[in-house]
Design an enzyme around this catalytic site. Structure first.
Site: not given
Length: 802
Positions: A85-86, A166, A196, A218, A255, A346
């Site tokens: 996706g990126t 997300n 998402q 994924h 490819t 934290c």
């Protein structure tokens, strides 16, 4: 049910936890696996080849293109397969920027809570001259159509708004935004990341009116490493992001990954076929989890808050915040039974909330306790019920007793929980391990500098060490010409799961400070922080036993101590020792020509983190534990017997580079009291002390097994190690040779627990000392560098060679 696993790392036989992180990734659908297997075993040809094998691969790939297009209501020719996706986002936005530059339209619009894959591309576009408007979202995480309208300018080329968030699952008004773009006086392209949403809700490119759409395999039960970009046929051809041959009809070189593409196609087919059933099931499981958490929280249910718009979120996503509970600590404690994601991290001095929660204006008290629970199509009611009980019980144990009403009920519920001490894994009850859990060195140095500036000068000639800038390992006070008292204390959180082993490691680490001063310990006091509302006191007994046994090995007694109630288990010692005033090892009295000797291998911080994740092989795990438990007693004795030690320290929380930097602090900078005026006048007539530096040879530094390979994995590198490296790099005190890799640099800065002694000895004593250490069983002891006089002010303190 939880996704089936082929095996558990390192041969662990324990049952996997309940999986609530389907927004993070999904298992591969079984039908997709079968389709991929066929491509691996039968139709494995190159789709660009014209022979039989290539044709079969090409046919399968085009079938997958059709399946993918049908899921989003597109034409097959509008789908381009990519690696993830990126990549599709980079291809779309950077391509539109290049197109827009020709018409001087280089303005982009997105939202502050967008996925980082879009935000980082936008930052890159700004560097090349584009302008970007980051729209705010409201408290529910929604962007307003009105704000989009107000942001449009004559130079706007693209609006990129995700379909669903997300983290919170918030559904954005993409359809309305697309309609708005179409009314503009010039062509504005709309890109939408639907990663998402696919497989959870109906997504149709014509209904949404978008021009470009991102698909990530994924996220919808396809394999990782494959994605697709929908580009409406009316959108101009995008410039190439990857240059090469003419695959994908000339749209994307390389490819094609036919195996994964076929897996994506089959997953899209299954998602479309079972969409109504899966959406209904996931919504029911999500709602059941929410209601069960409310029920189990009892009178403290009001201290749980849902993030996101009511009735306008993904059917599988539940983002909840637990008031004043540290999410990482919570998820670590339940990690053996539930796997989920935190919305904030934290640390000892601050809360790092996600950019999504920050954009929504969530307060730190709520953000720190934010968890994202995302269910899947195979999640069962039994898993929901069990997980809700585990999560709620842990929340009630962790929630401060003064956080709202209902304390009595919460405490009764917690006390009713029976915990089997034999099943306790201590590292699940802390999110910072060993010396890596301590304050960042940058923060500590600021505080100490303020303290030194504010405090009146202390004039006591009997104080031999303890208040200088070089951060001595212990305080030394001379009580007579023949005797000085050494005092030190150290404690930290668990670096191993076994309570007794943890106690032994913590004791060995505390004793090390006394050995590093050339002293002999005579007794110790326990320092204990213990969460009695989270762990049975029998666990504390085991920790104390481990510490006692290590002190017995050192030949001293534990005479008492002090305990406090704490959120995490912590243990250590205050140690008192004795030394001759003239035989104290300072950490900054080294001399030019000295050789640097390290008595233990480094990498305990990285290996400790990797061990918690189950990534260590048995040999590395055993070597780590042996190293952590080893006292520095014998190393100190041998150094005293066989060499002249000019300076010494033990390598712990600041890492090898940090402690070496402290050793190079000159004794004049480290003065305990102001020099009298008469003495200063006399000193002015004397030549100044030479400025010393160190040459460190990376190839000579001993490393624990697996340390270098795991240092490449960011998830195995403790935050303390990252901060250590940033500190020495930002101070300009270290220069790395070009051949010193990033992972080796990280290891040199790795926050050590119970590390070895770093000794600065006469050059002629080095070989003899190393031999004696190895003969005594310290087979990794090595000469790792030397001390030399710096020739100019431009020379750095530490030169790190290969």
């Amino acid at each position: 049910m939880a996704p089936a696993l082929a095996g558990v790392p390192n041969g662990h036989s324990e049952k996997p936890p309940i999986y609530f992180d389907y927004n993070g990734t999904t298992p591969i659908d079984r039908e997709a696996c079968e389709a991929m297997t066929t491509m691996m075993t039968t139709h494995w040809g190159n789709p660009s080849s014209s022979h039989y094998f290539g044709v079969q691969a090409k046919k399968a790939m085009e079938a997958a293109r059709r399946q993918t297009a049908e899921l989003v209501g597109a034409q097959p020719g509008e789908i381009t397969f990519m690696s993830n996706g990126t990549e599709t986002i980079n291809h779309a936005l950077k391509g539109l920027a290049e197109i827009g530059e020709k018409e001087r339209k280089t303005h982009f619009i997105t939202q502050a809570s967008e996925h980082v894959a879009v935000l980082e591309v936008c930052k890159a576009l700004e560097k090349r001259g584009c302008s970007v408007t980051y729209l705010p979202v409201d408290s529910e995480g929604l962007v307003s159509v009105e704000s989009v309208d107000a942001a449009i300018t004559p130079s706007t080329v693209c609006i990129s708004i995700m379909h669903s968030n997300n983290e919170t699952g918030a559904l954005q008004p993409v359809k309305e935004i697309s309609a708005l773009a179409k009314k503009a006086s010039h062509r504005i392209f709309v890109h939408c990341d639907t990663s998402q949403s696919l497989g959870k809700l109906p997504v149709n490119v014509d209904d949404l009116g978008v021009d470009l759409l991102t698909i990530a395999g994924h996220k919808l039960y396809a394999p990782k490493g494959v994605g697709a970009l929908y580009r409406r046929c009316t959108v101009p051809d995008l410039p190439h992001l990857i240059h090469g041959a003419g695959q994908e009809s000339g749209r994307r070189a390389s490819t094609e990954n036919v195996i994964h593409i076929v897996g994506l196609g089959k997953a899209c087919e299954v998602a479309k076929r079972d969409l109504e059933k899966n959406e209904k099931h996931m919504r029911a499981m999500r709602d059941r989890l929410y209601n069960k958490l409310l029920e189990r929280m009892g009178s403290r249910a009001h201290l749980m808050r849902v993030n996101g718009p009511k009735g306008r979120t993904l059917p599988n996503t539940l983002s909840v915040s637990f008031f004043k509970v540290e999410a990482n600590t919570l998820l670590s404690e339940v990690s053996g039974e539930v796997a989920a994601s935190a919305g904030a991290a934290c640390h000892s001095d601050e809360v790092h909330m996600s950019h999504v929660l920050e954009a929504m204006g969530v307060s730190k008290e709520w953000a720190m306790g934010t968890c994202r629970f995302s269910v899947g199509r195979d999640t069962t009611s039994a898993e929901i019920d069990k997980a809700a009980g585990v999560i709620a019980a842990a929340v009630l144990r962790l929630m401060p007793r003064d956080a709202g009403e209902g304390n009595d009920v919460a405490e009764e519920e917690v006390e009713g929980e029976e915990v089997d001490p034999s099943t306790v894994k201590l590292t699940r009850f802390t999110h910072g391990m060993g010396c890596a859990c301590k304050l960042r060195p940058q923060v500590l140095e600021r505080v100490l500098e303020q303290l030194r500036a504010a405090a009146p000068p202390m004039i006591d000639p009997n104080v031999l060490a303890g208040l200088g800038r070089s951060n001595e390992d212990a305080c030394v006070y001379k009580v007579s010409d023949e005797l000085a008292v050494v005092g030190t204390l150290d404690f930290f959180t668990p670096i191993v799961d076994d309570p007794e082993v943890f106690g032994g490691i913590a004791a060995a680490n505390a004793l090390s400070d006394v050995y590093a001063m050339g002293a002999k310990p005579i007794f110790a006091l326990n320092i204990v922080g213990f969460p009695s509302n989270r762990l049975p006191t029998s666990v504390l007994a085991k920790i104390l036993k481990g510490g006692q046994e290590k002190c017995t090995e050192a030949g001293i007694a534990v005479l008492g101590g002090h305990t406090v109630e704490d959120l995490e288990p912590k243990y250590g010692l205050a140690v008192i020792g004795l030394v001759h005033p003239h035989k104290v090892w300072r950490n900054n009295s080294l001399q030019a020509g000295d050789r640097l000797i390290l008595t233990k291998p480094i990498g305990t911080g990285i290996l400790g983190t990797a061990q918690k994740k189950g990534l260590l092989n048995p040999d590395a795990r055993e070597k780590l534990q042996t190293t952590l438990l080893q006292l520095n007693r014998r190393a100190a004795e041998i150094a005293q017997e066989s060499s002249q030690v000019h300076a010494a320290t033990d390598v712990t929380g600041f890492g090898l580079l940090g402690h070496l930097k402290e050793m190079l602090t000159s004794s004049s900078e480290d003065a305990l009291e102001p020099t009298p005026k008469k003495a200063r006048t006399a000193e002015n007539t004397q030549p100044s002390l030479p400025r010393l530096g160190a040459l460190l040879r990376t190839s000579a530094v001993p490393l624990l097994p697996q340390a270098q390979e795991l240092a490449v994995d960011d998830q195995c590198v403790p935050g303390g190690s990252v901060n250590n490296l940033k500190l020495v790099e930002s101070a300009g005190s270290v220069r790395f040779a070009q051949g010193v890799s990033r992972e080796l640099r990280m290891l040199l800065a790795d926050a050590q627990t119970s590390g070895g002694l770093l000794l600065s000895v006469r050059g002629e004593d080095s070989k003899k000392l190393v031999t004696a250490l190895r003969d005594a069983g310290m087979d990794t002891a090595a000469e790792i560098g030397e001390i030399r006089e710096l020739q100019s002010a431009a020379d750095v303190s530490i030169q790190v060679d290969e």
